[in-house]
Motif scaffolding. Sequence first.
Motif, PDB file in Angstrom:
ATOM      1  N   MET A 161     -12.519   1.627  -4.621  1.00 50.53           N
ATOM      2  CA  MET A 161     -11.557   2.675  -4.245  1.00 50.53           C
ATOM      3  C   MET A 161     -12.268   4.027  -4.161  1.00 50.53           C
ATOM      4  SD  MET A 161      -8.614   1.470  -3.550  1.00 50.53           S
ATOM      5  CE  MET A 161      -7.571   2.937  -3.612  1.00 50.53           C
TER       6      MET A 161
ATOM      7  N   PHE B 280      -8.762  -5.261  -5.534  1.00 48.17           N
ATOM      8  CA  PHE B 280      -8.845  -3.856  -5.908  1.00 48.17           C
ATOM      9  C   PHE B 280      -9.744  -3.667  -7.121  1.00 48.17           C
ATOM     10  CE2 PHE B 280      -5.118  -3.558  -3.251  1.00 48.17           C
ATOM     11  CZ  PHE B 280      -5.185  -2.264  -2.738  1.00 48.17           C
TER      12      PHE B 280
ATOM     13  N   GLY C 261      -3.191   4.004  -3.123  1.00 42.60           N
ATOM     14  CA  GLY C 261      -3.588   2.771  -3.780  1.00 42.60           C
ATOM     15  C   GLY C 261      -2.742   1.589  -3.368  1.00 42.60           C
ATOM     16  N   GLY C 262      -2.855   0.524  -4.151  1.00 41.31           N
ATOM     17  CA  GLY C 262      -2.153  -0.706  -3.819  1.00 41.31           C
ATOM     18  C   GLY C 262      -1.435  -1.302  -5.010  1.00 41.31           C
TER      19      GLY C 262
ATOM     20  N   ASP D 269       0.837  -1.209   0.000  1.00 42.47           N
ATOM     21  CA  ASP D 269       0.000   0.000   0.000  1.00 42.47           C
ATOM     22  C   ASP D 269       0.864   1.248   0.000  1.00 42.47           C
ATOM     23  OD1 ASP D 269      -2.199  -1.609   0.068  1.00 42.47           O
ATOM     24  OD2 ASP D 269      -2.589  -1.369   2.202  1.00 42.47           O
TER      25      ASP D 269
ATOM     26  N   PRO E  36      -5.489   1.519   1.842  1.00 47.65           N
ATOM     27  CA  PRO E  36      -5.980   0.668   0.754  1.00 47.65           C
ATOM     28  C   PRO E  36      -6.394  -0.766   1.091  1.00 47.65           C
ATOM     29  CG  PRO E  36      -4.200   2.027  -0.034  1.00 47.65           C
ATOM     30  CD  PRO E  36      -4.249   2.229   1.448  1.00 47.65           C
ATOM     31  N   THR E  37      -5.446  -1.657   1.336  1.00 49.04           N
ATOM     32  CA  THR E  37      -5.807  -3.064   1.490  1.00 49.04           C
ATOM     33  C   THR E  37      -6.649  -3.319   2.733  1.00 49.04           C
ATOM     34  OG1 THR E  37      -3.819  -3.763   0.294  1.00 49.04           O
ATOM     35  CG2 THR E  37      -4.916  -5.411   1.658  1.00 49.04           C
TER      36      THR E  37
ATOM     37  N   SER F 252      -6.596   0.404  -9.229  1.00 50.25           N
ATOM     38  CA  SER F 252      -6.137   0.214  -7.857  1.00 50.25           C
ATOM     39  C   SER F 252      -5.756   1.519  -7.173  1.00 50.25           C
ATOM     40  CB  SER F 252      -4.918  -0.731  -7.843  1.00 50.25           C
ATOM     41  OG  SER F 252      -5.238  -1.968  -8.428  1.00 50.25           O
TER      42      SER F 252
END
Length: 343
Positions: A287, A282, A104-105, A81, A137-138, A120
């Motif tokens: 998102m 993702f 994002g990832g 991330d 993110p995750t 993502s």
Amino acid sequence: MTTMAAVQAGTMKAIVRDTYGSPDVLKLGEVEKPDLADDGVLVRVHAASVARGDWYSLTGLYVGRTEMGLRKPKSRLIGGDFAGTVEAVGRDVTGLQPGDEVFGGRSGALAEYVCARARSVAVKPAHLSFEEAAAVPTSALTALQGLRDRGQIQPGQNVLINGASGGVGTFAVQIAKALGAEVTAVCSTRNVDLVRSIGADRVVDYTREDFTRSDQRYDLMFDNAGSRSWSECKRVLKPHATVVLVGGQMGGRLLGPLGHVIKMRLAALLGSRKAVFFVAKFNSADMEVLRELLEDRKVTPVIDRRYELSEIADAFRYLGEGHAQGKVVITVRGSDVATQAGI
């Protein structure tokens, strides 16, 4: 104007490892900058965060080595991330442009640059720092998709979150509340005030109270701790309740938390209650959901500790203890090592 060739040329600094092992195998190295894919976004990384998945990647969880590499990692890079500034976008990317601040990832996020797929990545809310955005993110996607998609959460439902104070858990409490649930959160004594402050309706200190002996019954259990058996959990579940299996004890290097997941799913095969397991994926729509929740301040990242890039081994050691309150983040651009390296 910077040309595409100039943007992509050269090398970058990144945290690398050449073998599985302890945090001591991590080092700062120089690698090729990532190529920009047609659907990709090249991001100059300002901050990153680490999670349990990164720990398993570092130590080489055996069940995952078919994808990660049997004897040594297929990729020297690590991390997932990030948050940073867009340097370039692929020819098929719309809605993002150089200069945008994003989060994002993408694997290999503990680096000066990362090239992530546009799906993502999302624009960072202006009020968040890069460190706060990198924490999202995750972990937040796991909470969102676990509660909404796998758990089918509905407004007014009674939801139990077991393991409410870690990276995923702190997001799960806030997202469940944002989706209209009544939330009971389980954590240890030192985390009670934190979990209450992020919106839990009731907080259970598991060192003083056994939540599986409660008179309360739940429509949905988000099991991020993996600390109780199916027979124990079943006592507090309504007849058609769902248990979403997200995490578990670190476990051994063979199966890690998957041993608990397998036991729970097998035990739940008979009966009206069900146990489900999933891995977050993702996508642009989710998102954007996270961006809106952050923008509306319905969700706020909880950061436990911040580390410099030079302290990456210490960050992983702390992560490996399994007691982080919220997220562990790494400053990439502007850190001491990065500054010395010209990042």
